[in-house]
Design a protein around this motif. Structure first.
Motif, PDB file in Angstrom:
ATOM      1  N   SER A 227       0.808  -1.214   0.000  1.00 52.20           N
ATOM      2  CA  SER A 227       0.000   0.000   0.000  1.00 52.20           C
ATOM      3  C   SER A 227       0.845   1.269   0.000  1.00 52.20           C
ATOM      4  O   SER A 227       0.335   2.349  -0.212  1.00 52.20           O
ATOM      5  N   MET A 228       2.160   1.120   0.242  1.00 57.89           N
ATOM      6  CA  MET A 228       3.010   2.317   0.278  1.00 57.89           C
ATOM      7  C   MET A 228       4.008   2.283  -0.876  1.00 57.89           C
ATOM      8  O   MET A 228       4.587   1.225  -1.153  1.00 57.89           O
ATOM      9  N   PRO A 229       4.204   3.423  -1.550  1.00 60.28           N
ATOM     10  CA  PRO A 229       5.080   3.437  -2.734  1.00 60.28           C
ATOM     11  C   PRO A 229       6.475   2.878  -2.453  1.00 60.28           C
ATOM     12  O   PRO A 229       6.973   2.040  -3.203  1.00 60.28           O
ATOM     13  N   GLY A 230       7.088   3.330  -1.351  1.00 63.23           N
ATOM     14  CA  GLY A 230       8.458   2.914  -1.059  1.00 63.23           C
ATOM     15  C   GLY A 230       8.577   1.422  -0.830  1.00 63.23           C
ATOM     16  O   GLY A 230       9.442   0.744  -1.397  1.00 63.23           O
ATOM     17  N   SER A 231       7.670   0.885  -0.003  1.00 59.33           N
ATOM     18  CA  SER A 231       7.782  -0.538   0.313  1.00 59.33           C
ATOM     19  C   SER A 231       7.354  -1.391  -0.872  1.00 59.33           C
ATOM     20  O   SER A 231       7.884  -2.491  -1.078  1.00 59.33           O
ATOM     21  N   ALA A 232       6.409  -0.906  -1.688  1.00 60.52           N
ATOM     22  CA  ALA A 232       6.002  -1.671  -2.867  1.00 60.52           C
ATOM     23  C   ALA A 232       7.176  -1.788  -3.841  1.00 60.52           C
ATOM     24  O   ALA A 232       7.467  -2.863  -4.369  1.00 60.52           O
ATOM     25  N   LEU A 233       7.864  -0.666  -4.070  1.00 70.59           N
ATOM     26  CA  LEU A 233       9.025  -0.690  -4.967  1.00 70.59           C
ATOM     27  C   LEU A 233      10.113  -1.604  -4.405  1.00 70.59           C
ATOM     28  O   LEU A 233      10.720  -2.392  -5.135  1.00 70.59           O
TER      29      LEU A 233
END
Lengths: 272, 295
Positions: free
Chosen positions: B150-156
Motif C-alpha cells: 500500500s506504500m510506494p516505497g515498500s512496494a518498490l
C-alpha cells in the motif's frame, strides 16, 4: 584451507541466502496443504492440518485443467517450430567461415534482447485480422519470436563441439552437406539438442505477456489462468498455492534433469 | 572439400533467417509505423499521419517521465544487487563446504519458476496475517504484518526484492562456473602469502572473470524488465505509479486506454534506447562467439 572465521562467514552467507530463497517457496507449499481456516489462522502456523482439498479442487477445475493442457500443447508446439527453424540455421552458422557470421550472430542476439512488448501491438493487430487471436497456433508463433533465436544461439555451441574430422570423412565418402547435417551432426549433437529443446519448453511454459495479450479463454495457458483465483471477492490463496505448485513442478523437474547444461545454455552467450 | 568451404551452408541458413525477418524485423517496423500515426481503435478510418508528434507528447507526459525513473531503478538496483550477491555466493559455493552441495540444485529453482508464479509466491508471502513474513515475525516476536503493497516505497522495495530473488541464484551459478574454470595456482600462492579468503578472490579471481561479469551484467540489464509478470501480479504498477516501468506503461496504454499509437511510441522509444546502449556489447559477444573456431 579456510580459516575458521572465514568458514563461519561462508556458512552464514550460504544459509542466510538459502533461507531467503526457500522461505517463500516453503510457505507456498505449506499454504497449498492448508484449509481455508488454517490459512488465516491467528497466529499463522507453518504446518496445520494437512488437507489435499486445494489440489482436489484445482485438479477438478475444468477451466484450469483446460489451460494446463493448453500449456502443454503450446509449449510442445513451440519446441517443434523453434527446432525446425533453429537446427539447420545453427548448424550452418557453426560451420560458416565468413564475415557475415558476426553480423548474423549479432542480429540473433539483438532480436532476442528486444523487449517483448514491442511485438505485442503488431501481433495483436495482425492476429485480429488473420483470425489467430486466442488460438494455440498464434501463441506458438509469437513465442517462437523469442525461442528460435535462443535455440539458435545455444545449438551453435553444441554443433561447434562436433569434431570436424568425422564430417570430413563423410564428405570423402561422397555425402552431401545435407546428409552430413542429418546423419552426422544431428546425432552427435543430440544431448545438446535435447537440452535446448527442454529450455525452449521451459521458456514457453513460463511465458506470460504474450499469453496474457493474445488469448482470452480458448488458448489461455496455466501461467495466466492461475490469476483467475484472484477474484473480486478475494484471493483464494489455497487454490493459488496448489495451482502454483502444479505449474512449477514440471519445469523444476526438467531443469534438474538438464542441470549439467542448464547454466551453460540458458545464459545465452555467457561463457564460463 | 566441402568441409573447408561454405558450400551447402547458405541453403541451411537462409530459410530460417528469412522466416525470422518476417516474424521479428517486420513487426518491429510495424510498431515504428504505428507510432507515427494517430490511431483510434474505436473510430476506424480516423487514422492519420502524425509524424513525430507522439514522440513529442512523451516528454510532456509526467506519467511517462515517472516511468523512466522507475525503469532506471528497476534495472540498475536489482542488477547491481544480483551481481554483488551472486559473486559472493559463487565464492562461497566454490569452497564446497560440507552441507552446501545441495544448494547448487536449489539455486536453479527461482530461475525456472514462471515469473507470474514468482509474483504470486511473494504476494502470498507478505499477505498481512496469513503470509510467511507474518509467521516469521511471530516466531521471532516482532509484528511484521504490514501492508507492504500500500506504500510506494515498500512496494518498490518488494518488487526489487523479488527481482533479486529471481535473478541472483542464477547469476551465482554463472559466476560459480566461471570461478571453477580458473586455475588455482595464483589463488593458492596468494593464500600462502597470507591473503585472506576475501582478499585472494578480490585481487586474483575477480579480475580474471571480469569479462564474464560484464557479459552477465549486459544480459541481466536487457532482461531486467522481464519482471513485467511480477509487477502485473504484485502491484499492478501502483501505488501511484511507484512500480510502473516503461514497458508496463506501454501495456497500460495499449490494453487499458486502447491508445495503441502511444503504446507503440513508448515501447519503440525504449527499444531504441536499450539497443543504443547494449548493442555494442552484444556485437562484441557475437564476435567472440564467431571467432571461437569450431576446430
Amino acid at each position: 584451507m579456510l580459516r575458521t572465521r572465514e568458514k563461519i562467514f561462508c556458512y552464514v552467507v550460504a544459509f542466510a541466502f538459502i533461507l531467503f530463497l526457500l522461505a517463500p517457496i516453503v510457505w507456498l507449499l505449506s499454504t497449498s496443504f492448508k484449509g481455508q481456516l488454517d490459512i488465516f489462522a491467528d497466529p499463522p502456523r507453518l504446518i496445520a492440518t494437512v488437507t489435499l482439498d486445494n489440489y482436489r479442487e484445482v485438479l477438478g477445475d475444468r477451466d484450469f485443467m483446460h489451460s494446463f493442457l493448453n500449456s502443454i500443447l503450446v509449449s510442445s508446439g513451440t519446441v517443434i517450430l523453434s527446432m525446425i527453424l533453429a537446427l539447420p540455421a545453427a548448424y550452418g552458422l557453426s560451420r560458416l567461415r565468413s564475415k557475415t557470421k558476426v553480423g548474423l550472430l549479432s542480429w540473433v542476439l539483438l532480436v532476442r534482447a528486444a523487449p517483448g512488448m514491442i511485438y505485442v501491438i503488431p501481433y495483436f493487430m495482425a492476429f485480429n485480422e488473420l483470425g489467430l487471436m486466442d488460438t494455440k497456433a498464434g501463441l506458438i508463433l509469437i513465442n517462437t519470436v523469442f525461442t528460435a533465436p535462443l535455440a539458435i544461439w545455444i545449438l551453435i555451441s553444441f554443433f561447434d563441439g562436433v569434431p570436424g574430422e568425422i564430417e570430413e570423412a563423410a564428405f570423402v565418402d561422397g555425402a552431401t552437406r545435407w546428409q552430413t547435417f542429418t546423419r552426422v551432426a544431428l546425432p552427435m549433437a543430440a544431448p545438446g539438442i535435447a537440452s535446448a529443446a527442454i529450455l525452449v519448453f521451459i521458456f514457453s511454459w513460463n511465458e506470460f505477456l504474450f499469453a496474457l495479450t493474445m488469448t482470452r479463454f480458448e488458448s489461455k495457458t496455466a501461467a495466466v489462468a492461475i490469476l483467475n483465483y484472484m477474484g473480486y471477492e478475494g484471493t483464494e490463496w489455497g487454490k493459488i498455492a496448489a495451482a502454483g505448485i502444479l505449474i512449477l513442478l514440471p519445469v523444476a523437474i526438467f531443469a534438474i534433469g538438464i542441470r549439467k547444461y542448464f547454466v551453460q545454455t540458458s545464459a545465452g552467450g555467457v561463457k564460463g | 572439400m566441402p568441409g573447408k568451404t561454405n558450400r551447402g551452408l547458405w541453403p541451411l541458413i537462409m530459410p530460417t533467417f528469412l522466416a525470422l525477418v518476417a516474424i521479428t524485423v517486420l513487426p518491429i517496423l510495424v510498431t515504428l509505423g504505428i507510432s507515427l500515426f494517430y490511431v483510434d481503435l474505436t473510430m476506424p478510418g480516423m487514422t492519420r499521419f502524425a509524424g513525430l508528434e507522439n514522440y513529442f507528447e512523451l516528454f510532456q507526459d509526467s506519467r511517462f517521465l515517472n516511468s523512466l525513473t522507475v525503469t532506471a531503478k528497476l534495472i540498475f538496483i536489482p542488477v547491481a544487487l544480483q551481481i554483488v550477491i551472486g559473486l559472493l555466493l559463487a565464492m562461497v559455493l566454490k569452497e564446497k563446504l560440507p552441507g552446501t552441495g545441495w544448494m547448487r540444485m536449489a539455486f536453479l529453482l527461482p530461475a525456472v519458476i514462471p515469473p507470474a508464479v514468482s509474483g504470486l509466491v511473494w504476494k502470498l508471502f507478505i499477505v498481512p496475517g496469513a503470509g510467511g513474513l507474518s509467521y516469521l515475525g511471530h516466531v521471532i516476536g516482532v509484528d511484521l504484518s504490514l501492508d507492504l503493497l500500500s506504500m510506494p516505497g515498500s512496494a518498490l522495495t518488494l518488487v526489487i526484492v523479488t527481482s533479486v530473488w529471481v535473478g541472483t541464484p542464477f547469476v551465482a551459478l554463472l559466476m560459480l562456473s566461471a570461478l571453477e574454470s580458473l586455475g588455482e595456482e595464483q589463488y593458492e600462492a596468494a593464500r600462502i602469502d597470507g591473503a585472506s579468503w576475501f582478499q585472494a578472490h578480490w585481487h586474483i579471481s575477480l579480475p580474471e572473470i571480469r569479462p564474464v561479469i560484464l557479459t552477465v551484467a549486459v544480459f541481466r540489464i536487457l532482461e531486467a524488465l522481464a519482471i513485467f509478470p511480477i509487477i502485473f501480479v504484485l502491484t499492478g504498477g501502483g501505488p501511484a505509479g511507484a512500480t510502473e516501468p516503461i514497458n508496463y506503461y506501454a501495456y497500460v496504454n495499449g490494453f487499458e486506454y486502447l491508445r495503441v499509437d502511444y503504446a507503440a511510441t513508448i515501447i519503440f522509444f525504449f527499444f531504441v534506447v536499450m539497443m543504443g546502449i547494449c548493442s555494442p556489447f552484444l556485437i562484441n559477444i557475437a564476435r567472440r562467439e564467431s571467432s571461437e573456431e569450431a576446430r
